[in-house]
Design a protein around this motif. Structure first.
Motif, PDB file in Angstrom:
ATOM      1  N   PHE A  73       0.827  -1.205   0.000  1.00 22.23           N
ATOM      2  CA  PHE A  73       0.000   0.000   0.000  1.00 22.23           C
ATOM      3  C   PHE A  73       0.864   1.259   0.000  1.00 22.23           C
ATOM      4  CE2 PHE A  73      -3.859  -2.418   1.036  1.00 22.23           C
ATOM      5  CZ  PHE A  73      -4.811  -1.676   0.360  1.00 22.23           C
ATOM      6  N   ALA A  74       2.013   1.200   0.679  1.00 20.96           N
ATOM      7  CA  ALA A  74       2.905   2.363   0.701  1.00 20.96           C
ATOM      8  C   ALA A  74       3.512   2.629  -0.672  1.00 20.96           C
ATOM      9  CB  ALA A  74       4.010   2.149   1.730  1.00 20.96           C
ATOM     10  N   CYS A 129      -8.787  -3.808   4.718  1.00 25.41           N
ATOM     11  CA  CYS A 129      -9.827  -2.769   4.751  1.00 25.41           C
ATOM     12  C   CYS A 129      -9.312  -1.485   5.406  1.00 25.41           C
ATOM     13  CB  CYS A 129     -11.055  -3.266   5.505  1.00 25.41           C
ATOM     14  SG  CYS A 129     -12.008  -4.502   4.612  1.00 25.41           S
ATOM     15  N   LYS A 130      -8.561  -1.636   6.489  1.00 25.48           N
ATOM     16  CA  LYS A 130      -8.001  -0.450   7.156  1.00 25.48           C
ATOM     17  C   LYS A 130      -7.088   0.316   6.203  1.00 25.48           C
ATOM     18  CE  LYS A 130      -8.222  -2.554  11.713  1.00 25.48           C
ATOM     19  NZ  LYS A 130      -7.471  -3.238  12.765  1.00 25.48           N
ATOM     20  N   ASN A 131      -6.236  -0.411   5.502  1.00 24.04           N
ATOM     21  CA  ASN A 131      -5.348   0.241   4.541  1.00 24.04           C
ATOM     22  C   ASN A 131      -6.136   0.858   3.390  1.00 24.04           C
ATOM     23  OD1 ASN A 131      -2.544  -0.007   5.383  1.00 24.04           O
ATOM     24  ND2 ASN A 131      -2.893  -2.202   5.256  1.00 24.04           N
ATOM     25  N   SER A 175      -8.869   7.948   1.851  1.00 21.77           N
ATOM     26  CA  SER A 175      -8.794   9.294   2.421  1.00 21.77           C
ATOM     27  C   SER A 175      -7.551  10.041   1.917  1.00 21.77           C
ATOM     28  CB  SER A 175      -8.807   9.231   3.953  1.00 21.77           C
ATOM     29  OG  SER A 175      -7.671   8.545   4.412  1.00 21.77           O
ATOM     30  N   LYS A 176      -6.472   9.296   1.624  1.00 21.10           N
ATOM     31  CA  LYS A 176      -5.255   9.934   1.141  1.00 21.10           C
ATOM     32  C   LYS A 176      -5.441  10.479  -0.269  1.00 21.10           C
ATOM     33  CE  LYS A 176      -1.295   7.824   1.966  1.00 21.10           C
ATOM     34  NZ  LYS A 176      -0.141   6.913   1.800  1.00 21.10           N
ATOM     35  N   TYR A 177      -6.030   9.682  -1.117  1.00 17.29           N
ATOM     36  CA  TYR A 177      -6.316  10.102  -2.485  1.00 17.29           C
ATOM     37  C   TYR A 177      -7.798  10.453  -2.550  1.00 17.29           C
ATOM     38  CZ  TYR A 177      -1.925   7.609  -2.893  1.00 17.29           C
ATOM     39  OH  TYR A 177      -0.651   7.169  -2.698  1.00 17.29           O
ATOM     40  N   ASN A 178      -8.282  10.697  -3.705  1.00 20.04           N
ATOM     41  CA  ASN A 178      -9.705  11.020  -3.801  1.00 20.04           C
ATOM     42  C   ASN A 178     -10.557   9.761  -3.663  1.00 20.04           C
ATOM     43  OD1 ASN A 178      -8.952   9.862  -6.169  1.00 20.04           O
ATOM     44  ND2 ASN A 178      -9.847  11.400  -7.484  1.00 20.04           N
TER      45      ASN A 178
END
Length: 162
Positions: free
Chosen positions: A64-65, A107-109, A115-118
């Protein structure tokens, strides 16, 4: 060409010596990477399931990072790739607790990514689907574990912005 049934294969394997079985397993692992990964899990990681879960969760975090935020298409493509990786690890384990833990972590990621992207409908639908799969897997667990995981699911749903 007819493929032998599992019963026939079992009978034939019982007739083999240890060295012959070892050679067969080596040939099998050389044939496909997924076979090698499964054998590695069975030999080294199946004994300590908690360590396996933590290892896969850190891999998921790492993937994810590394998501490339170039466009929604690429973000979604990377998330689908992470999902396929997670599903493969779940298939190796075949334990419901592992499946639930990994899916909740995913799901958390995914919520953080949203929220980080649109916000994106594809990611939202993927999140909904993962929560449904977690709830489906919950039905096979003990009631105490169901309650604990259900509270985690409720916290996740509260974080989702519509």
């Amino acid at each position: 060409m007819r493929i032998a049934s599992l019963i026939e294969i079992k009978k034939e394997l019982k007739q083999k010596t240890n060295s012959e079985l070892t050679n067969l397993i080596i040939k099998l692992t050389k044939h496909k990477v997924e076979n090698k990964e499964l054998l590695a899990y069975l030999l080294f990681e199946s004994e300590d399931e908690n360590y396996f879960i933590l290892k896969i969760q850190s891999e998921i975090d790492l993937h994810f990072a590394k998501i490339n935020p170039k466009s929604n298409y690429i973000i979604n493509k990377n998330i689908r790739k992470i999902n396929r990786y997670m599903i493969k690890q779940i298939r190796f384990s075949k334990r419901k607790e592992t499946e639930i833990s990994l899916r909740l972590h995913f799901c958390k990621n995914l919520i953080e990514t949203r929220s980080k992207y649109n916000q994106n409908n594809v990611r939202h639908q993927m999140l909904i689907r993962q929560i449904e799969l977690v709830r489906k897997a919950l039905t096979n667990l003990h009631e105490d574990l169901q309650f604990d995981y259900e509270s985690e699911i409720t916290q996740l749903i509260e974080k989702i912005e519509f």
